[in-house]
Scaffold this active site. Structure first.
Site, PDB file in Angstrom:
ATOM      1  N   GLY A 167     -18.566 -23.739  50.742  1.00 40.40           N
ATOM      2  CA  GLY A 167     -18.196 -22.659  51.643  1.00 40.40           C
ATOM      3  C   GLY A 167     -18.102 -23.102  53.088  1.00 40.40           C
ATOM      4  O   GLY A 167     -17.177 -22.723  53.813  1.00 40.40           O
ATOM      5  N   THR A 168     -19.036 -23.918  53.512  1.00 38.23           N
ATOM      6  CA  THR A 168     -19.049 -24.376  54.901  1.00 38.23           C
ATOM      7  C   THR A 168     -17.781 -25.148  55.230  1.00 38.23           C
ATOM      8  O   THR A 168     -17.141 -24.916  56.260  1.00 38.23           O
ATOM      9  CB  THR A 168     -20.288 -25.265  55.146  1.00 38.23           C
ATOM     10  OG1 THR A 168     -21.457 -24.488  54.883  1.00 38.23           O
ATOM     11  CG2 THR A 168     -20.327 -25.796  56.566  1.00 38.23           C
ATOM     12  N   ASN A 214     -24.011 -11.896  53.675  1.00 40.95           N
ATOM     13  CA  ASN A 214     -24.995 -12.614  52.872  1.00 40.95           C
ATOM     14  C   ASN A 214     -26.427 -12.148  53.102  1.00 40.95           C
ATOM     15  O   ASN A 214     -27.271 -12.302  52.230  1.00 40.95           O
ATOM     16  CB  ASN A 214     -24.889 -14.126  53.101  1.00 40.95           C
ATOM     17  CG  ASN A 214     -24.805 -14.490  54.560  1.00 40.95           C
ATOM     18  OD1 ASN A 214     -23.909 -14.045  55.273  1.00 40.95           O
ATOM     19  ND2 ASN A 214     -25.746 -15.274  55.027  1.00 40.95           N
ATOM     20  N   THR A 234     -11.508 -38.723  46.930  1.00 41.29           N
ATOM     21  CA  THR A 234     -11.440 -38.671  45.473  1.00 41.29           C
ATOM     22  C   THR A 234     -12.103 -37.384  44.982  1.00 41.29           C
ATOM     23  O   THR A 234     -13.222 -37.074  45.385  1.00 41.29           O
ATOM     24  CB  THR A 234     -12.155 -39.904  44.882  1.00 41.29           C
ATOM     25  OG1 THR A 234     -11.524 -41.064  45.424  1.00 41.29           O
ATOM     26  CG2 THR A 234     -12.075 -39.916  43.368  1.00 41.29           C
ATOM     27  N   CYS A 246     -30.460 -20.344  55.831  1.00 40.24           N
ATOM     28  CA  CYS A 246     -30.243 -21.218  56.978  1.00 40.24           C
ATOM     29  C   CYS A 246     -31.103 -20.815  58.165  1.00 40.24           C
ATOM     30  O   CYS A 246     -31.643 -21.647  58.866  1.00 40.24           O
ATOM     31  CB  CYS A 246     -28.786 -21.170  57.408  1.00 40.24           C
ATOM     32  SG  CYS A 246     -27.671 -21.046  56.031  1.00 40.24           S
TER      33      CYS A 246
END
Ligand SMILES: *Cc1c(COP(=O)(O)O)cnc(C)c1O
Length: 384
Positions: free
Chosen positions: A71-72, A151, A237, A324
């Site tokens: 998400g970040t 959130n 990759t 966070c």
């Protein structure tokens, strides 16, 4: 002692079916999806199937899905990518005061690069008013970003309506749907979305993988330059095992959306009702327009952190606000945006329910919580 996890808003366990789907892609089907041999084509095929599953889940086209590390990254890619690709058109961006830190801090960074950002207020339930968006859009506005659901407090925004306004005004609209994905519907066409962020670890998939939906034809600058993966927008990759797991988690989440929502809403409402029986408490966020699994409760006179630590001693994992913000002693920016005082914002606890939770878990929380609150209030210098 029980081990009750009620912090699904921070992250979720990987579903056993997801783990099973991922397993072969670590050591047996380990190929690089860009390689021309059979190891490579096997990996490329897995990516293709996964992309299709995720595109279909949100009613997008396959070439509108860009895999990222979460998400970040997707949110950073939207803000910086749109800003730098459109800086000749304008330098004004609109977002809200209650977004996730990755949106807020990427916005602050853009302000240092010469962009202008407006942070819209929310009402006391945490909702953005579409009229405010309409009034704030200017001739040089290039992007509006409003989260689908918050959130911390679980409040759901009228995203479809806001997106419609943006489309009429010719401004790109992005929504951060990390917290709401597979809990409430996300349909990029019906919702008029130009960009949307989703991730895997909030929906019983592995950590470190997510996606950005980007409508065909919208130009963005990549964050990562390199070998040209993801149509040149995100070189490195591909994390094939992670992407396969993410797609499996999406598949399961879509199948279970309705039944999980129904069951969790009942548990949530029982939990909220029980918590509010304790004196001097309140519900943070909207009472009905909220995620089915989120209960965020304010407790007067005490600190949320102390409640969390005492709940942990009893085997219950919950959180204050977002995972966070627990590194800082600052009160939640979300609760402050609702107009709460510092001491009110400090006294909040977020319970986010998930598939493992049962009614017995809720009963247990409601049994131990009143005593914890009472004990802490007796010791509290803030009085009661
Ligand atoms: C968890 C979360 C993010 C960050 O996602 P990561 O995959 O952990 O980087 C962003 N926005 C919201 C609303 C979230 O809940």
């Amino acid at each position: 002692m029980p081990k009750i996890y009620m912090d699904h808003g921070a992250t979720t366990p990987v579903d056993t079916e997801v783990l099973k789907a991922m397993q072969p892609y670590f050591s047996k089907k380990f190929g690089n999806a860009s390689s021309l041999h059979q190891f490579g084509t096997e990996a490329a095929e897995a990516l293709k199937v996964s992309r299709k599953t995720i595109a279909q889940a949100i009613n997008a086209e396959e070439d509108e899905i860009i895999f990222t590390s979460g998400g970040t990254e997707s949110n950073n890619m939207v803000l910086k990518g749109i800003a730098f690709a459109n800086k000749d058109k304008g330098k004004h961006i609109i977002t809200t005061k209650v977004e996730h830190d990755c949106i807020l801090n990427a916005s602050k960074w853009l302000q240092n690069q010469g962009f202008e950002v407006t942070y819209l207020p929310v009402d006391k339930f945490g909702q953005v008013n579409p009229e405010d968006v309409k009034k704030t859009i200017r001739g040089d506005t290039i992007l509006v970003s409003v989260m689908q659901a918050n959130n911390e407090i679980g409040t759901i925004n009228p995203v479809r309506e806001i997106a419609k306004i943006c489309r009429e005004k010719g401004v790109y609209f992005h929504t951060d749907a990390c917290q709401s994905f597979t809990k409430i519907p996300l349909d990029v066409k019906a919702d008029n979305l130009d960009l949307a962020t989703i991730n895997s670890h909030k929906i019983y998939g592995p950590k470190g993988v997510g996606a950005l939906y980007k409508k065909r034809g919208i130009k963005i600058e990549p964050l990562l330059h390199g070998g040209g993966h993801e149509r040149g927008l995100r070189s490195t990759t591909e994390n094939v095992a992670g992407i396969v797991g993410f797609a499996k988690a999406v598949e399961i989440g879509m199948k279970r959306m309705e039944s999980d929502a129904k069951r969790l809403t009942e548990l949530r409402d029982k939990l909220i009702k029980g918590c509010l029986q304790i004196e001097n408490t309140w519900l943070n966020g909207h009472s009905t327009n909220r995620l089915p699994n989120n209960a965020n409760i304010g407790f007067a006179f005490i600190e949320g952190e102390s409640i969390i630590l005492n709940l942990d001693i009893k085997g219950i994992a919950a959180s204050t606000g977002s995972a966070c913000s627990s590194h800082t002693l600052e009160p939640s920016h979300v609760l402050m945006a609702l107009g709460q005082k510092h001491e009110e914002a400090h006294g909040s606890v977020r319970f986010t329910l998930g598939r493992s939770n049962t009614e017995a878990h809720v009963d247990y929380v409601l049994k131990v919580l009143p005593r914890i609150v009472e004990k802490l209030r007796d010791m509290s210098p803030m009085g009661k």
